[in-house]
Design a protein around this motif. Structure first.
Motif, PDB file in Angstrom:
ATOM      1  N   TRP A  30       0.853  -1.188   0.000  1.00 32.27           N
ATOM      2  CA  TRP A  30       0.000   0.000   0.000  1.00 32.27           C
ATOM      3  C   TRP A  30       0.887   1.236   0.000  1.00 32.27           C
ATOM      4  N   VAL A  31       0.647   2.128  -0.937  1.00 32.68           N
ATOM      5  CA  VAL A  31       1.295   3.431  -0.959  1.00 32.68           C
ATOM      6  C   VAL A  31       0.192   4.451  -0.710  1.00 32.68           C
ATOM      7  N   SER A  32       0.391   5.311   0.286  1.00 36.67           N
ATOM      8  CA  SER A  32      -0.663   6.281   0.590  1.00 36.67           C
ATOM      9  C   SER A  32      -0.091   7.653   0.896  1.00 36.67           C
ATOM     10  N   TYR A  33      -0.831   8.644   0.442  1.00 32.69           N
ATOM     11  CA  TYR A  33      -0.587  10.050   0.741  1.00 32.69           C
ATOM     12  C   TYR A  33      -1.855  10.521   1.431  1.00 32.69           C
ATOM     13  N   GLN A  34      -1.749  10.775   2.733  1.00 34.88           N
ATOM     14  CA  GLN A  34      -2.935  11.003   3.545  1.00 34.88           C
ATOM     15  C   GLN A  34      -2.732  12.185   4.481  1.00 34.88           C
ATOM     16  N   GLY A  35      -3.790  12.963   4.653  1.00 33.01           N
ATOM     17  CA  GLY A  35      -3.753  14.053   5.611  1.00 33.01           C
ATOM     18  C   GLY A  35      -3.759  13.520   7.033  1.00 33.01           C
ATOM     19  N   MET A  36      -3.330  14.325   7.954  1.00 39.16           N
ATOM     20  CA  MET A  36      -3.288  13.926   9.362  1.00 39.16           C
ATOM     21  C   MET A  36      -4.684  14.037   9.970  1.00 39.16           C
ATOM     22  N   ARG A  37      -4.869  13.362  11.098  1.00 35.46           N
ATOM     23  CA  ARG A  37      -6.133  13.375  11.834  1.00 35.46           C
ATOM     24  C   ARG A  37      -7.313  13.006  10.940  1.00 35.46           C
ATOM     25  N   SER A  38      -7.275  11.839  10.415  1.00 38.48           N
ATOM     26  CA  SER A  38      -8.313  11.377   9.500  1.00 38.48           C
ATOM     27  C   SER A  38      -9.159  10.290  10.152  1.00 38.48           C
ATOM     28  N   ASP A  39     -10.328  10.038   9.545  1.00 35.99           N
ATOM     29  CA  ASP A  39     -11.163   8.919   9.971  1.00 35.99           C
ATOM     30  C   ASP A  39     -10.503   7.638   9.476  1.00 35.99           C
ATOM     31  N   GLU A  40     -10.532   6.597  10.284  1.00 43.43           N
ATOM     32  CA  GLU A  40      -9.926   5.334   9.879  1.00 43.43           C
ATOM     33  C   GLU A  40     -10.972   4.426   9.254  1.00 43.43           C
ATOM     34  N   VAL A  41     -10.557   3.700   8.245  1.00 43.17           N
ATOM     35  CA  VAL A  41     -11.451   2.816   7.509  1.00 43.17           C
ATOM     36  C   VAL A  41     -12.102   1.780   8.430  1.00 43.17           C
ATOM     37  N   VAL A  42     -11.418   1.358   9.471  1.00 42.17           N
ATOM     38  CA  VAL A  42     -11.963   0.323  10.360  1.00 42.17           C
ATOM     39  C   VAL A  42     -13.207   0.804  11.106  1.00 42.17           C
ATOM     40  N   PHE A  43     -13.419   2.115  11.188  1.00 41.65           N
ATOM     41  CA  PHE A  43     -14.581   2.659  11.889  1.00 41.65           C
ATOM     42  C   PHE A  43     -15.733   2.999  10.946  1.00 41.65           C
ATOM     43  N   SER A  44     -15.539   2.803   9.663  1.00 36.03           N
ATOM     44  CA  SER A  44     -16.571   3.119   8.681  1.00 36.03           C
ATOM     45  C   SER A  44     -17.631   2.026   8.654  1.00 36.03           C
ATOM     46  N   ASP A  45     -18.881   2.429   8.434  1.00 35.17           N
ATOM     47  CA  ASP A  45     -19.938   1.432   8.275  1.00 35.17           C
ATOM     48  C   ASP A  45     -20.456   1.399   6.843  1.00 35.17           C
ATOM     49  N   GLY A  46     -19.715   2.017   5.912  1.00 35.59           N
ATOM     50  CA  GLY A  46     -20.083   1.989   4.497  1.00 35.59           C
ATOM     51  C   GLY A  46     -19.839   0.623   3.885  1.00 35.59           C
ATOM     52  N   PHE A  47     -20.640   0.281   2.875  1.00 35.16           N
ATOM     53  CA  PHE A  47     -20.553  -1.025   2.219  1.00 35.16           C
ATOM     54  C   PHE A  47     -19.145  -1.305   1.690  1.00 35.16           C
ATOM     55  N   ILE A  48     -18.568  -0.358   0.965  1.00 32.96           N
ATOM     56  CA  ILE A  48     -17.249  -0.563   0.351  1.00 32.96           C
ATOM     57  C   ILE A  48     -16.204  -0.826   1.434  1.00 32.96           C
ATOM     58  N   ASP A  49     -16.209  -0.012   2.478  1.00 30.68           N
ATOM     59  CA  ASP A  49     -15.223  -0.173   3.552  1.00 30.68           C
ATOM     60  C   ASP A  49     -15.416  -1.481   4.302  1.00 30.68           C
ATOM     61  N   LYS A  50     -16.658  -1.861   4.538  1.00 32.00           N
ATOM     62  CA  LYS A  50     -16.913  -3.137   5.233  1.00 32.00           C
ATOM     63  C   LYS A  50     -16.420  -4.318   4.388  1.00 32.00           C
ATOM     64  N   LYS A  51     -16.698  -4.269   3.085  1.00 35.49           N
ATOM     65  CA  LYS A  51     -16.265  -5.343   2.198  1.00 35.49           C
ATOM     66  C   LYS A  51     -14.730  -5.382   2.119  1.00 35.49           C
ATOM     67  N   HIS A  52     -14.121  -4.189   2.044  1.00 32.69           N
ATOM     68  CA  HIS A  52     -12.658  -4.087   2.021  1.00 32.69           C
ATOM     69  C   HIS A  52     -12.071  -4.730   3.276  1.00 32.69           C
ATOM     70  N   MET A  53     -12.632  -4.444   4.442  1.00 30.00           N
ATOM     71  CA  MET A  53     -12.128  -5.004   5.695  1.00 30.00           C
ATOM     72  C   MET A  53     -12.391  -6.511   5.781  1.00 30.00           C
ATOM     73  N   GLU A  54     -13.486  -6.965   5.191  1.00 26.91           N
ATOM     74  CA  GLU A  54     -13.770  -8.405   5.147  1.00 26.91           C
ATOM     75  C   GLU A  54     -12.667  -9.129   4.367  1.00 26.91           C
ATOM     76  N   TYR A  55     -12.323  -8.605   3.197  1.00 33.67           N
ATOM     77  CA  TYR A  55     -11.226  -9.188   2.413  1.00 33.67           C
ATOM     78  C   TYR A  55      -9.916  -9.104   3.196  1.00 33.67           C
ATOM     79  N   TRP A  56      -9.656  -7.944   3.787  1.00 33.02           N
ATOM     80  CA  TRP A  56      -8.431  -7.727   4.568  1.00 33.02           C
ATOM     81  C   TRP A  56      -8.285  -8.810   5.636  1.00 33.02           C
ATOM     82  N   ASN A  57      -9.321  -8.987   6.425  1.00 30.17           N
ATOM     83  CA  ASN A  57      -9.272  -9.950   7.531  1.00 30.17           C
ATOM     84  C   ASN A  57      -9.136 -11.386   7.046  1.00 30.17           C
ATOM     85  N   GLU A  58      -9.647 -11.664   5.856  1.00 32.71           N
ATOM     86  CA  GLU A  58      -9.557 -13.011   5.309  1.00 32.71           C
ATOM     87  C   GLU A  58      -8.213 -13.293   4.634  1.00 32.71           C
ATOM     88  N   CYS A  59      -7.593 -12.269   4.050  1.00 33.85           N
ATOM     89  CA  CYS A  59      -6.420 -12.487   3.197  1.00 33.85           C
ATOM     90  C   CYS A  59      -5.081 -12.121   3.825  1.00 33.85           C
TER      91      CYS A  59
END
Length: 117
Positions: free
Chosen positions: A62-91
């Motif tokens: 993962w290469v990322s350019y991100q601003g400071m003090r951001s919301d973390e994907v793990v706290f999102s309840d959006g479909f895309i983020d949940k699916k992304h975390m599901e793959y993450w946890n499985e793979c």
């Protein structure tokens, strides 16, 4: 830019989960417009994922350019983020230590960095 966090991380894919990880990357690509909508809350300006296989072991970078003090994907309840975390946890192999490469130099044109503030 002192309000920019730049990272390059490497993660090992669990043996036998390579096809699932490719499905994950296909999911992100297929839903790219939806994925882009998840970036502003995370203050994610640029995020790219690379793949490499070394001696039969698959790694994702993962290469990322991100601003400071951001919301973390793990706290999102959006479909895309949940699916992304599901793959993450499985793979992702949590028994293999995450590899965060040291950032030495970040080179960004001023006109681009001004837009990132």
């Amino acid at each position: 830019m002192n309000n920019l966090h730049v990272e390059l991380e490497r993660f090992r894919v669990i043996g036998g989960k390579e096809e699932r990880a490719k499905e994950w990357m296909d999911f992100l690509t297929t839903h790219l417009e939806d994925v882009k909508q998840t970036l502003p809350p995370e203050k994610m300006y640029v995020e790219s994922i690379f793949e490499e296989t070394i001696e039969g072991v698959m790694y994702l970078y993962w290469v990322s350019y991100q601003g400071m003090r951001s919301d973390e994907v793990v706290f999102s309840d959006g479909f895309i983020d949940k699916k992304h975390m599901e793959y993450w946890n499985e793979c992702i192999d949590f028994n293999y230590p995450e590899s965060l490469l040291k950032t030495n130099v970040v080179m960004i044109q001023d006109k681009i960095s001004e837009k990132m503030q």
